[in-house]
Structures are given as C-alpha cells and as structure tokens.
Design a protein around this motif. Structure first.
Motif, PDB file in Angstrom:
ATOM      1  N   CYS A 180      38.025  39.748  24.682  1.00  0.00           N
ATOM      2  CA  CYS A 180      39.407  39.950  25.090  1.00  0.00           C
ATOM      3  C   CYS A 180      39.378  40.892  26.279  1.00  0.00           C
ATOM      4  CB  CYS A 180      40.232  40.545  23.952  1.00  0.00           C
ATOM      5  SG  CYS A 180      41.980  40.756  24.358  1.00  0.00           S
ATOM      6  N   ILE A 181      39.928  40.445  27.400  1.00  0.00           N
ATOM      7  CA  ILE A 181      39.905  41.234  28.626  1.00  0.00           C
ATOM      8  C   ILE A 181      41.302  41.336  29.215  1.00  0.00           C
ATOM      9  CG2 ILE A 181      37.494  40.635  29.121  1.00  0.00           C
ATOM     10  CD1 ILE A 181      38.533  38.645  31.238  1.00  0.00           C
ATOM     11  N   MET A 182      41.437  42.249  30.157  1.00  0.00           N
ATOM     12  CA  MET A 182      42.698  42.419  30.874  1.00  0.00           C
ATOM     13  C   MET A 182      42.798  41.355  31.971  1.00  0.00           C
ATOM     14  SD  MET A 182      44.060  45.165  29.476  1.00  0.00           S
ATOM     15  CE  MET A 182      45.195  45.952  30.588  1.00  0.00           C
ATOM     16  N   MET A 183      44.008  41.077  32.415  1.00  0.00           N
ATOM     17  CA  MET A 183      44.217  40.044  33.424  1.00  0.00           C
ATOM     18  C   MET A 183      43.488  40.381  34.731  1.00  0.00           C
ATOM     19  SD  MET A 183      47.632  38.128  34.735  1.00  0.00           S
ATOM     20  CE  MET A 183      47.642  37.015  33.348  1.00  0.00           C
ATOM     21  N   ALA A 184      43.510  41.638  35.146  1.00  0.00           N
ATOM     22  CA  ALA A 184      42.806  42.019  36.377  1.00  0.00           C
ATOM     23  C   ALA A 184      41.313  41.705  36.258  1.00  0.00           C
ATOM     24  CB  ALA A 184      43.023  43.496  36.680  1.00  0.00           C
ATOM     25  N   ASP A 185      40.750  41.907  35.069  1.00  0.00           N
ATOM     26  CA  ASP A 185      39.330  41.597  34.856  1.00  0.00           C
ATOM     27  C   ASP A 185      39.074  40.095  34.940  1.00  0.00           C
ATOM     28  OD1 ASP A 185      38.543  44.291  34.520  1.00  0.00           O
ATOM     29  OD2 ASP A 185      39.275  44.235  32.458  1.00  0.00           O
ATOM     30  N   MET A 186      40.021  39.302  34.470  1.00  0.00           N
ATOM     31  CA  MET A 186      39.890  37.856  34.602  1.00  0.00           C
ATOM     32  C   MET A 186      39.834  37.461  36.074  1.00  0.00           C
ATOM     33  SD  MET A 186      42.544  34.769  33.610  1.00  0.00           S
ATOM     34  CE  MET A 186      43.595  35.125  35.022  1.00  0.00           C
ATOM     35  N   PHE A 187      40.754  38.010  36.867  1.00  0.00           N
ATOM     36  CA  PHE A 187      40.755  37.693  38.298  1.00  0.00           C
ATOM     37  C   PHE A 187      39.452  38.130  38.957  1.00  0.00           C
ATOM     38  CE2 PHE A 187      45.499  37.515  37.907  1.00  0.00           C
ATOM     39  CZ  PHE A 187      45.635  36.203  38.374  1.00  0.00           C
ATOM     40  N   ARG A 188      38.934  39.283  38.555  1.00  0.00           N
ATOM     41  CA  ARG A 188      37.643  39.735  39.120  1.00  0.00           C
ATOM     42  C   ARG A 188      36.516  38.791  38.734  1.00  0.00           C
ATOM     43  NH1 ARG A 188      39.679  44.982  37.345  1.00  0.00           N
ATOM     44  NH2 ARG A 188      40.376  46.087  39.215  1.00  0.00           N
ATOM     45  N   GLU A 189      36.445  38.410  37.460  1.00  0.00           N
ATOM     46  CA  GLU A 189      35.395  37.502  37.020  1.00  0.00           C
ATOM     47  C   GLU A 189      35.464  36.161  37.747  1.00  0.00           C
ATOM     48  OE1 GLU A 189      35.232  37.060  32.755  1.00  0.00           O
ATOM     49  OE2 GLU A 189      34.888  39.203  32.452  1.00  0.00           O
ATOM     50  N   LEU A 190      36.658  35.709  38.013  1.00  0.00           N
ATOM     51  CA  LEU A 190      36.853  34.430  38.712  1.00  0.00           C
ATOM     52  C   LEU A 190      36.758  34.595  40.228  1.00  0.00           C
ATOM     53  CD1 LEU A 190      39.829  33.034  36.610  1.00  0.00           C
ATOM     54  CD2 LEU A 190      37.448  32.230  36.601  1.00  0.00           C
ATOM     55  N   GLU A 191      36.621  35.841  40.677  1.00  0.00           N
ATOM     56  CA  GLU A 191      36.578  36.144  42.111  1.00  0.00           C
ATOM     57  C   GLU A 191      37.803  35.572  42.817  1.00  0.00           C
ATOM     58  OE1 GLU A 191      32.727  34.820  43.483  1.00  0.00           O
ATOM     59  OE2 GLU A 191      31.708  36.417  42.389  1.00  0.00           O
ATOM     60  N   GLN A 192      38.957  35.838  42.220  1.00  0.00           N
ATOM     61  CA  GLN A 192      40.228  35.356  42.722  1.00  0.00           C
ATOM     62  C   GLN A 192      41.127  36.526  43.098  1.00  0.00           C
ATOM     63  OE1 GLN A 192      41.274  31.955  42.936  1.00  0.00           O
ATOM     64  NE2 GLN A 192      39.106  31.596  42.557  1.00  0.00           N
ATOM     65  N   THR A 193      41.888  36.335  44.132  1.00  0.00           N
ATOM     66  CA  THR A 193      42.910  37.292  44.523  1.00  0.00           C
ATOM     67  C   THR A 193      44.227  36.523  44.664  1.00  0.00           C
ATOM     68  OG1 THR A 193      42.465  36.988  46.876  1.00  0.00           O
ATOM     69  CG2 THR A 193      41.288  38.789  45.738  1.00  0.00           C
TER      70      THR A 193
END
Length: 167
Positions: A153-166
């Motif tokens: 379970c991760i935070m949304m910002a961490d999801m974006f980082r893992e996906l390398e998305q901005t």
C-alpha cells in the motif's frame, strides 16, 4: 504490476480541494491516461463509495473511466482472503470495537481492498492517502491492514514516482 486506487485517491484530490476537477485538469487527464492503459484500476466497492454522492466527481468517473476500470471483487481467492482479513480485524487486540466496526462495515471499501490485493500480491498495489499508524487503537489504517497480509500500500505520489509519471 497494477495499482488499485482507494476511494480517497479520488475524493481527497477533488473534494479535499488539492486537485479539484475544474482546476487540476492535468492531474485528472493523467488519471484517465493511466486508466486507459490499464496501469491503474480499482474495485467495484470503491465505485459504490464514490457514487454515494451525486456530484461532479461521480459524473467524471462515470463518463471518463473505462467500463472495466472497476474490477469485480468477488472471486474464490478474494472471498477466502476476505474471511482471513475479517477474522484478523475482529481478533486483533490493539483495535477497539469502534475501529473494528468501521473497518468491517460492508459499505466501506477498505477491507475489500486489503482482501483483493492480498489475494493477488504480485499483481496489485493499493494506492491510498492513508498513512500507517499501527498503534492507533481507534482506527485500522489501510496500509497497516495491507502490511499484515503481505500486500503493498503506497501513497499516490509514490505511485507516480514508480511509474515515472508527472502531471
């Protein structure tokens, strides 16, 4: 790996005022893009929570996300895990009865998210704005319940980082 969004992944940005639909268009476009590519998903229990209010967020979800975005919770694997998670919550000594009732409430998605992700831990990571607090007797936090069952379970910002998305 797919990411399963918690109800608050929608509600906190929009209704909380951080990224309302009419202002943070790039954020919501990114959510749509990731959902269209099947990188993010959720479950039908989250949809039910989102649809309690007839508002702009409900209309956006209904009109924008793919039909298959909300996966059906019920399967043999998820129902077996649901039973395990329910037993864990009921018997866990640190949580008070109010916390247990809230977590076990069938109209809330948290227990279903834990069971779903625990049934398929290699496939799914839960995304939530909740923060771990394992010593809080008054509330069972989603990250703590996931952790008890080997689910991420991760935070949304961490999801974006893992996906390398901005956005």
């Amino acid at each position: 790996m797919k990411y399963i969004l918690d109800t608050n992944s929608f509600i906190t940005p929009h209704r909380g005022g951080y990224n309302p639909l009419d202002v943070a268009i790039s954020f919501w476009n990114k959510i749509q893009e990731l959902s269209d590519s099947s990188v993010i998903r959720s479950i039908d229990k989250v949809k039910a929570e989102l649809f309690v209010h007839d508002d702009e967020l409900k209309r956006w979800v209904n009109n924008t996300l793919p039909r298959d975005f909300f996966e059906r919770f019920e399967s043999d694997a998820t129902m077996a895990k649901f039973s395990e998670v329910s037993n864990w919550a009921q018997s866990h000594g640190i949580y008070n009865n109010t916390a247990k009732r809230k977590f076990l409430d069938p109209t809330k998605a948290d227990i279903y998210l834990v069971a779903f992700s625990a049934a398929y831990p290699e496939e799914y990571t839960v995304v939530s704005f909740e923060k771990s607090n394992p010593h809080n007797a008054g509330e069972i936090k989603l990250p703590d319940a996931c952790n008890a069952f080997g689910a991420r379970c991760i935070m949304m910002a961490d999801m974006f980082r893992e996906l390398e998305q901005t956005y």
